[in-house]
Design a protein around this motif. Sequence first.
Motif, mmCIF file in Angstrom:
data_model
loop_
_atom_site.group_PDB
_atom_site.id
_atom_site.type_symbol
_atom_site.label_atom_id
_atom_site.label_comp_id
_atom_site.label_asym_id
_atom_site.label_seq_id
_atom_site.Cartn_x
_atom_site.Cartn_y
_atom_site.Cartn_z
ATOM 1 N N SER A 84 76.933 15.494 40.025
ATOM 2 C CA SER A 84 76.577 16.394 41.123
ATOM 3 C C SER A 84 75.063 16.459 41.196
ATOM 4 C CB SER A 84 77.136 17.795 40.873
ATOM 5 O OG SER A 84 78.537 17.771 40.901
ATOM 6 N N TYR A 85 74.577 16.728 42.388
ATOM 7 C CA TYR A 85 73.140 16.818 42.617
ATOM 8 C C TYR A 85 72.820 18.151 43.248
ATOM 9 C CZ TYR A 85 73.054 11.825 41.768
ATOM 10 O OH TYR A 85 73.178 10.591 41.187
ATOM 11 N N GLU A 86 71.710 18.735 42.787
ATOM 12 C CA GLU A 86 71.247 19.976 43.400
ATOM 13 C C GLU A 86 69.745 19.895 43.587
ATOM 14 O OE1 GLU A 86 71.547 23.586 41.062
ATOM 15 O OE2 GLU A 86 71.611 22.383 39.242
ATOM 16 N N VAL A 87 69.265 20.704 44.510
ATOM 17 C CA VAL A 87 67.840 20.723 44.790
ATOM 18 C C VAL A 87 67.098 21.341 43.607
ATOM 19 C CG1 VAL A 87 67.755 22.974 45.948
ATOM 20 C CG2 VAL A 87 66.215 21.188 46.667
ATOM 21 N N ASN A 88 65.931 20.805 43.308
ATOM 22 C CA ASN A 88 65.093 21.313 42.233
ATOM 23 C C ASN A 88 64.139 22.343 42.833
ATOM 24 O OD1 ASN A 88 63.314 21.815 40.176
ATOM 25 N ND2 ASN A 88 62.796 19.679 39.795
ATOM 26 N N ASP A 89 64.492 23.608 42.739
ATOM 27 C CA ASP A 89 63.685 24.667 43.346
ATOM 28 C C ASP A 89 62.247 24.672 42.839
ATOM 29 O OD1 ASP A 89 65.683 25.705 45.037
ATOM 30 O OD2 ASP A 89 66.511 26.909 43.400
ATOM 31 N N ALA A 90 62.045 24.409 41.566
ATOM 32 C CA ALA A 90 60.692 24.437 41.002
ATOM 33 C C ALA A 90 59.802 23.383 41.653
ATOM 34 C CB ALA A 90 60.745 24.233 39.490
ATOM 35 N N CYS A 91 60.337 22.202 41.842
ATOM 36 C CA CYS A 91 59.552 21.131 42.447
ATOM 37 C C CYS A 91 59.284 21.418 43.916
ATOM 38 C CB CYS A 91 60.284 19.809 42.299
ATOM 39 S SG CYS A 91 59.312 18.396 42.830
ATOM 40 N N LEU A 92 60.277 21.908 44.621
ATOM 41 C CA LEU A 92 60.103 22.169 46.040
ATOM 42 C C LEU A 92 59.139 23.316 46.298
ATOM 43 C CD1 LEU A 92 63.698 21.616 47.411
ATOM 44 C CD2 LEU A 92 61.776 20.029 47.304
ATOM 45 N N GLU A 93 59.035 24.249 45.374
ATOM 46 C CA GLU A 93 58.058 25.336 45.522
ATOM 47 C C GLU A 93 56.626 24.803 45.422
ATOM 48 O OE1 GLU A 93 59.035 28.463 42.773
ATOM 49 O OE2 GLU A 93 60.997 28.754 43.681
ATOM 50 N N CYS A 94 56.436 23.704 44.698
ATOM 51 C CA CYS A 94 55.104 23.108 44.551
ATOM 52 C C CYS A 94 54.689 22.321 45.787
ATOM 53 C CB CYS A 94 55.086 22.163 43.348
ATOM 54 S SG CYS A 94 55.313 22.967 41.767
ATOM 55 N N PHE A 95 55.641 21.891 46.586
ATOM 56 C CA PHE A 95 55.323 21.014 47.710
ATOM 57 C C PHE A 95 54.356 21.639 48.717
ATOM 58 C CE2 PHE A 95 56.187 18.648 51.629
ATOM 59 C CZ PHE A 95 55.940 17.362 51.169
ATOM 60 N N PRO A 96 54.562 22.877 49.167
ATOM 61 C CA PRO A 96 53.582 23.462 50.102
ATOM 62 C C PRO A 96 52.165 23.539 49.520
ATOM 63 C CG PRO A 96 55.603 24.734 50.129
ATOM 64 C CD PRO A 96 55.712 23.763 48.984
ATOM 65 N N ALA A 97 52.059 23.818 48.237
ATOM 66 C CA ALA A 97 50.745 23.861 47.598
ATOM 67 C C ALA A 97 50.114 22.467 47.573
ATOM 68 C CB ALA A 97 50.854 24.423 46.186
ATOM 69 N N ALA A 98 50.937 21.447 47.400
ATOM 70 C CA ALA A 98 50.424 20.076 47.413
ATOM 71 C C ALA A 98 49.884 19.721 48.792
ATOM 72 C CB ALA A 98 51.525 19.104 47.003
ATOM 73 N N VAL A 99 50.602 20.088 49.830
ATOM 74 C CA VAL A 99 50.138 19.822 51.189
ATOM 75 C C VAL A 99 48.816 20.544 51.435
ATOM 76 C CG1 VAL A 99 50.657 20.154 53.639
ATOM 77 C CG2 VAL A 99 52.454 19.373 52.084
ATOM 78 N N SER A 100 48.723 21.783 51.024
ATOM 79 C CA SER A 100 47.476 22.528 51.173
ATOM 80 C C SER A 100 46.333 21.866 50.430
ATOM 81 C CB SER A 100 47.652 23.967 50.690
ATOM 82 O OG SER A 100 48.524 24.668 51.531
ATOM 83 N N ALA A 101 46.594 21.401 49.220
ATOM 84 C CA ALA A 101 45.549 20.744 48.429
ATOM 85 C C ALA A 101 45.094 19.440 49.097
ATOM 86 C CB ALA A 101 46.055 20.457 47.012
ATOM 87 N N ILE A 102 46.035 18.679 49.616
ATOM 88 C CA ILE A 102 45.695 17.435 50.300
ATOM 89 C C ILE A 102 44.804 17.712 51.512
ATOM 90 C CG2 ILE A 102 46.644 15.524 51.679
ATOM 91 C CD1 ILE A 102 49.106 15.686 49.731
ATOM 92 N N LEU A 103 45.102 18.781 52.220
ATOM 93 C CA LEU A 103 44.339 19.123 53.419
ATOM 94 C C LEU A 103 43.085 19.944 53.119
ATOM 95 C CD1 LEU A 103 47.318 19.965 55.792
ATOM 96 C CD2 LEU A 103 45.990 17.852 55.652
ATOM 97 N N GLY A 104 42.807 20.142 51.818
ATOM 98 C CA GLY A 104 41.595 20.858 51.432
ATOM 99 C C GLY A 104 41.675 22.359 51.629
ATOM 100 N N ARG A 105 42.866 22.881 51.715
ATOM 101 C CA ARG A 105 43.059 24.318 51.892
ATOM 102 C C ARG A 105 43.538 24.924 50.582
ATOM 103 N NH1 ARG A 105 46.415 23.340 57.286
ATOM 104 N NH2 ARG A 105 44.668 22.781 58.608
ATOM 105 N N ARG A 106 42.634 25.361 49.810
ATOM 106 C CA ARG A 106 42.975 25.956 48.510
ATOM 107 C C ARG A 106 43.340 27.433 48.694
ATOM 108 N NH1 ARG A 106 42.499 21.233 47.538
ATOM 109 N NH2 ARG A 106 40.997 20.189 46.225
ATOM 110 N N PRO A 107 44.320 27.909 47.916
ATOM 111 C CA PRO A 107 44.674 29.336 48.005
ATOM 112 C C PRO A 107 43.584 30.239 47.484
ATOM 113 C CG PRO A 107 46.059 28.191 46.385
ATOM 114 C CD PRO A 107 45.118 27.191 46.981
#
Length: 107
Positions: A84-107
């Motif tokens: 069975s496969y399930e979504v990895n919540d921990a990894c998916l929570e990091c994705f928006p932060a990665a997009v922000s970092a790529i675009l130079g938008r730091r929190p």
Amino acid sequence: MSETTKTGQGLSPEDAQTYSGWFRALADPMRVRLLNLLAEERRPLTVGEITGRLPIGQSTVSHHLKLLAEVRFVLPERRGNSVSYEVNDACLECFPAAVSAILGRRP
């Protein structure tokens, strides 16, 4: 995320490598749909259950899941003779932060 990313000195080579792998994994529309299905379902699904909901065959679903598992977007769990496969919540929570970092938008 590495210390370099947190200090505002641009992306570290390690973060850039990780993020590019994430985007490669999401470069196929069916993988995006598959990930969305697992995220909305909020429970582990077998390949058979997934093929019953998406217009692709079992071997294609297995291939897509393998690629998503390599970047840890999904987590496989063996249950007897099936997986069975399930979504990895921990990894998916990091994705928006990665997009922000790529675009130079730091929190």
